[in-house]
Design a protein around this motif. Structure first.
Motif, short mmCIF file in Angstrom:
data_model
loop_
_atom_site.label_atom_id
_atom_site.label_comp_id
_atom_site.label_asym_id
_atom_site.label_seq_id
_atom_site.Cartn_x
_atom_site.Cartn_y
_atom_site.Cartn_z
N HIS A 253 35.37 28.90 31.11
CA HIS A 253 35.18 29.03 32.58
C HIS A 253 34.58 30.95 32.34
O HIS A 253 34.67 31.88 31.56
CB HIS A 253 35.85 29.10 33.56
N HIS A 254 32.93 30.74 32.98
CA HIS A 254 32.32 32.23 32.84
C HIS A 254 32.86 32.93 33.77
O HIS A 254 33.10 32.66 35.11
CB HIS A 254 30.58 31.69 32.31
N ARG A 255 32.33 33.91 33.56
CA ARG A 255 32.25 35.46 34.61
C ARG A 255 31.39 35.14 35.49
O ARG A 255 30.24 34.49 35.35
CB ARG A 255 31.42 36.30 33.89
N LEU A 256 31.60 36.06 36.81
CA LEU A 256 30.57 35.07 38.41
C LEU A 256 30.16 36.43 38.13
O LEU A 256 30.15 36.69 37.76
CB LEU A 256 31.81 34.95 38.95
N ILE A 257 28.27 36.32 39.16
CA ILE A 257 27.20 37.15 39.19
C ILE A 257 28.12 37.83 41.29
O ILE A 257 28.25 36.75 41.67
CB ILE A 257 26.18 36.35 39.28
N LEU A 258 28.87 38.84 40.37
CA LEU A 258 28.65 39.32 42.14
C LEU A 258 27.75 40.39 43.11
O LEU A 258 27.01 40.56 42.00
CB LEU A 258 29.87 40.23 41.65
N ASP A 259 28.48 40.48 44.44
CA ASP A 259 27.20 41.24 45.19
C ASP A 259 27.28 42.57 44.74
O ASP A 259 28.43 43.41 44.53
CB ASP A 259 26.65 41.30 45.99
N ASP A 260 26.64 43.80 45.54
CA ASP A 260 26.77 44.34 45.54
C ASP A 260 28.40 45.20 45.85
O ASP A 260 29.47 46.22 45.90
CB ASP A 260 26.18 45.62 46.41
N ALA A 261 28.99 44.82 46.75
CA ALA A 261 30.06 44.22 48.13
C ALA A 261 31.63 43.50 46.85
O ALA A 261 32.52 43.79 47.35
CB ALA A 261 29.93 43.74 49.27
N GLY A 262 30.83 43.67 45.64
CA GLY A 262 31.48 42.33 44.71
C GLY A 262 32.46 41.35 44.78
O GLY A 262 32.95 41.38 44.56
N ARG A 263 31.54 40.71 46.12
CA ARG A 263 31.67 39.39 46.22
C ARG A 263 30.94 38.11 45.61
O ARG A 263 30.14 38.79 45.44
CB ARG A 263 31.73 38.91 47.81
N LYS A 264 31.49 37.07 45.32
CA LYS A 264 30.80 35.99 44.72
C LYS A 264 29.28 35.88 45.16
O LYS A 264 29.30 35.70 46.31
CB LYS A 264 31.45 35.35 44.59
#
Length: 293
Positions: A253-264
């Protein structure tokens, strides 16, 4: 398939055609491709289009176009879940015959009312890792002759796994082998935190949980590489694999890419769509840099 092909590690990228691929999907697809190449393995593409109301041919065409642009190849043909409902139904009926699932008749609105009334008294209703309330016990405890009469009368229903009965049946602790970006090593599965999960609904012959374990087994998948948001769901998948006598793959299970607000990133919000980035002049090399590869 030759003997040498059967012995190779098998990876799969499994998007749902219900929106554009975004940077999070690009990370997952590229990791699957890179890891398959490093292991001299095979890479499969699975189109997870169970939800026929949201999945469209246009989105599927966009997925294929984006993957081709990223330089990601896969073995043909791609597997479409919508073409394999009988296989998922066979697995469901095997569980029904063993008394491990039951028909659930409450609507979402009825469940919400029960939970709201319960919590209004200052008590806490159990919730799964996604925050969804566990399904009430009333249908699970309903006498079989009663629910069979309701089925015969055409009462709308879903099929849910009887979690307590399933765990009592296997009578053992479940584990999976994890090599991903969070915890690694032997991970203890905790399927009970999900409550009685749905395995089939009136509008979808199979759930994600059921179809993914059946697909992985039928396709000979040995390495499941996917986002950390699906880490908790692996507990349910391990339980279903044991109940159905299916092999256990390795998990990463790999890391997620988050937006500037820290959400997926989300398809529904059009976040960082690969097609849009391509139209702006972004290159494949830029995508690798953007996802940290």
């Amino acid at each position: 398939m030759t003997t040498s092909e059967r012995q190779k590690p098998v990876f799969r990228f499994a998007p749902s055609p219900n929106g554009q691929l975004h940077l999070g999907h690009a990370l997952s697809a590229l990791l699957n491709r890179d890891m398959a190449e490093a292991e001299h393995g095979r890479l499969l593409l699975r189109i997870e289009d169970i939800d026929q109301t949201r999945c469209t041919p246009e989105f599927e065409a966009g997925i294929l176009r984006d993957l081709d642009w990223l330089g990601i190849g896969w073995e043909s043909p791609a597997r479409r879940q919508s073409e394999h409902f009988p296989e998922y139904q066979a697995a469901l009926h095997a569980l029904i015959e063993r008394g491990l699932v039951y028909p659930a008749f409450l609507t979402r609105g009825e469940v919400k009312m029960r939970v709201t009334a319960y919590e209004a008294a200052g008590r806490s209703w159990p919730r799964d890792p996604d925050g969804t309330p566990h399904y009430p016990a009333s249908d699970r405890e309903r006498p079989e002759d009663e629910w069979r009469e309701m089925l015969a009368a055409g009462k709308k229903h879903a099929w849910r796994l009887d979690m307590r009965k399933a765990l009592d049946l296997i009578g053992e602790l479940l584990f999976w082998t994890e090599t991903g970006d969070g915890r690694s090593g032997e991970i203890a599965a905790e399927p009970d935190v999900w409550g009685d999960v749905i395995l089939s609904r009136s509008d979808a012959p199979s759930s994600y949980h059921l179809s993914v374990v059946v697909d992985d087994a039928l396709q000979g998948v040995t390495h499941v590489v996917r986002g950390l948001d699906l880490f908790p769901a692996t507990s349910v998948h391990r339980l279903l694999q044991v109940l159905l006598g299916l092999p256990q793959p390795l998990y990463h299970h790999h890391r997620l890419i988050l937006d500037d607000a820290g959400r997926k990133l989300s398809k529904s919000q059009g976040d960082s769509g690969i097609g849009e980035l391509r139209a702006r002049g972004t290159s494949g090399a830029d995508i690798r840099r953007l996802v940290g590869l």
